[in-house]
Design a protein around this motif. Structure first.
Motif, PDB file in Angstrom:
ATOM      1  N   ALA A   1       1.006  -1.156   0.043  1.00  0.00           N
ATOM      2  CA  ALA A   1      -0.008   0.028   0.166  1.00  0.00           C
ATOM      3  C   ALA A   1       0.781   1.303   0.132  1.00  0.00           C
ATOM      4  O   ALA A   1       0.521   2.259  -0.635  1.00  0.00           O
ATOM      5  CB  ALA A   1      -1.082  -0.097   1.133  1.00  0.00           C
ATOM      6  N   VAL A   2       1.936   1.189   0.636  1.00  0.00           N
ATOM      7  CA  VAL A   2       2.824   2.334   0.829  1.00  0.00           C
ATOM      8  C   VAL A   2       3.438   2.484  -0.797  1.00  0.00           C
ATOM      9  O   VAL A   2       3.639   3.469  -1.076  1.00  0.00           O
ATOM     10  CB  VAL A   2       4.123   2.075   1.806  1.00  0.00           C
ATOM     11  CG1 VAL A   2       5.206   3.397   1.999  1.00  0.00           C
ATOM     12  CG2 VAL A   2       3.421   1.783   3.160  1.00  0.00           C
ATOM     13  N   VAL A   3       3.751   1.514  -1.243  1.00  0.00           N
ATOM     14  CA  VAL A   3       4.366   1.314  -2.843  1.00  0.00           C
ATOM     15  C   VAL A   3       3.156   2.064  -3.675  1.00  0.00           C
ATOM     16  O   VAL A   3       3.613   2.865  -4.753  1.00  0.00           O
ATOM     17  CB  VAL A   3       4.686   0.236  -3.291  1.00  0.00           C
ATOM     18  CG1 VAL A   3       5.298   0.384  -4.596  1.00  0.00           C
ATOM     19  CG2 VAL A   3       5.901  -0.338  -2.259  1.00  0.00           C
ATOM     20  N   GLY A   4       1.987   1.759  -3.556  1.00  0.00           N
ATOM     21  CA  GLY A   4       0.879   2.480  -4.107  1.00  0.00           C
ATOM     22  C   GLY A   4      -0.382   1.454  -4.373  1.00  0.00           C
ATOM     23  O   GLY A   4      -1.325   1.964  -5.019  1.00  0.00           O
ATOM     24  N   LEU A   5      -0.390   0.120  -4.306  1.00  0.00           N
ATOM     25  CA  LEU A   5      -1.512  -0.805  -4.279  1.00  0.00           C
ATOM     26  C   LEU A   5      -1.253  -1.824  -3.341  1.00  0.00           C
ATOM     27  O   LEU A   5      -0.342  -2.819  -3.686  1.00  0.00           O
ATOM     28  CB  LEU A   5      -1.371  -1.220  -5.781  1.00  0.00           C
ATOM     29  CG  LEU A   5      -2.944  -1.855  -6.325  1.00  0.00           C
ATOM     30  CD1 LEU A   5      -3.818  -0.806  -6.351  1.00  0.00           C
ATOM     31  CD2 LEU A   5      -2.626  -2.594  -7.622  1.00  0.00           C
ATOM     32  N   PRO A   6      -2.459  -1.787  -2.437  1.00  0.00           N
ATOM     33  CA  PRO A   6      -2.236  -2.866  -1.612  1.00  0.00           C
ATOM     34  C   PRO A   6      -2.682  -4.416  -2.310  1.00  0.00           C
ATOM     35  O   PRO A   6      -3.704  -4.441  -2.714  1.00  0.00           O
ATOM     36  CB  PRO A   6      -3.099  -2.578  -0.396  1.00  0.00           C
ATOM     37  CG  PRO A   6      -3.987  -1.685  -0.965  1.00  0.00           C
ATOM     38  CD  PRO A   6      -3.227  -0.839  -2.185  1.00  0.00           C
ATOM     39  N   LEU A   7      -1.831  -5.168  -2.223  1.00  0.00           N
ATOM     40  CA  LEU A   7      -2.233  -6.441  -3.180  1.00  0.00           C
ATOM     41  C   LEU A   7      -3.342  -7.039  -2.397  1.00  0.00           C
ATOM     42  O   LEU A   7      -4.296  -7.787  -3.078  1.00  0.00           O
ATOM     43  CB  LEU A   7      -0.876  -7.524  -3.166  1.00  0.00           C
ATOM     44  CG  LEU A   7       0.147  -6.814  -3.634  1.00  0.00           C
ATOM     45  CD1 LEU A   7       1.237  -7.854  -3.962  1.00  0.00           C
ATOM     46  CD2 LEU A   7      -0.145  -6.291  -5.238  1.00  0.00           C
TER      47      LEU A   7
END
Length: 195
Positions: free
Chosen positions: A171-177
């Motif tokens: 989520a910090v990178v941009g998309l919570p898997l």
């Protein structure tokens, strides 16, 4: 694993890479959404609205009525939303604020089609080490922070500033898997798609 094709309403290479990890078949839609926080808008409401606006813009642009994924990520410290830095001074201000303390990264994910929308919000707590002015300047000169909310990227050189996290790294990178996969499963049920 999803057989349903979706649209990704984002030009972010990081979101593209993360969505590929879910083995979702997708096409990219380029959408133009104004990212402007409204007066008195809470940070969580702001990031939810941006993800919804992006998904809806994608629905309007999509050639077929397949699910559109819209997402947005913001960095919040002491209730202040830290957007993408305008220049070195702006980056320095943000990174000094994040230095030697905890902040939140909020990522909202929305799936939408012409009939319905579903949104989820993931908040991750991130702790930074103490940063020197020299480290901040060198980091800016690397070019990495210029297009990142909060002026850092956890998946790149900025990861060395992070002492710990509580929540979703992706989520910090941009998309919570995990949450994106669960939301897509729920959205497919709404559409009556076979799982």
């Amino acid at each position: 694993m999803s057989a349903l094709h979706v649209y990704l309403a984002s030009a972010s290479p990081r979101r593209k890479e993360l969505l590929e990890q879910l083995s979702v078949s997708f096409s990219i839609l380029r959408v133009d959404v104004e990212e402007q926080r409204q007066p008195h808008e809470e940070a969580a409401d702001y990031v939810r609205r941006l993800s919804l606006d992006k998904a809806k813009a994608g629905v309007d642009a999509a050639p077929t009525d397949l699910p559109v994924l819209g997402a947005d990520t913001i960095v919040v410290c002491d209730g202040t939303v830290l957007e993408k830095p305008q220049n070195l001074d702006d980056s320095r201000r943000m990174l000094r604020q994040l230095s030697d303390r905890q902040h939140q990264v909020m990522t909202a994910v929305t799936f939408a089609d012409r009939n319905q929308t579903l949104t989820t919000l993931v908040t991750t707590h991130v702790w930074f080490k103490a940063l020197s002015d020299e480290e901040i300047t060198a980091y800016w000169q690397s070019g990495e922070p210029a297009d990142k909310a909060g002026s850092y990227g956890i998946q790149g050189l900025g990861g060395r500033f992070v002492t710990r996290i509580d929540g979703s790294y992706h989520a910090v990178v941009g998309l919570p898997l995990f949450e994106t996969d669960a939301l897509l499963t729920e959205f497919k049920k709404l559409r009556g798609e076979k799982l």
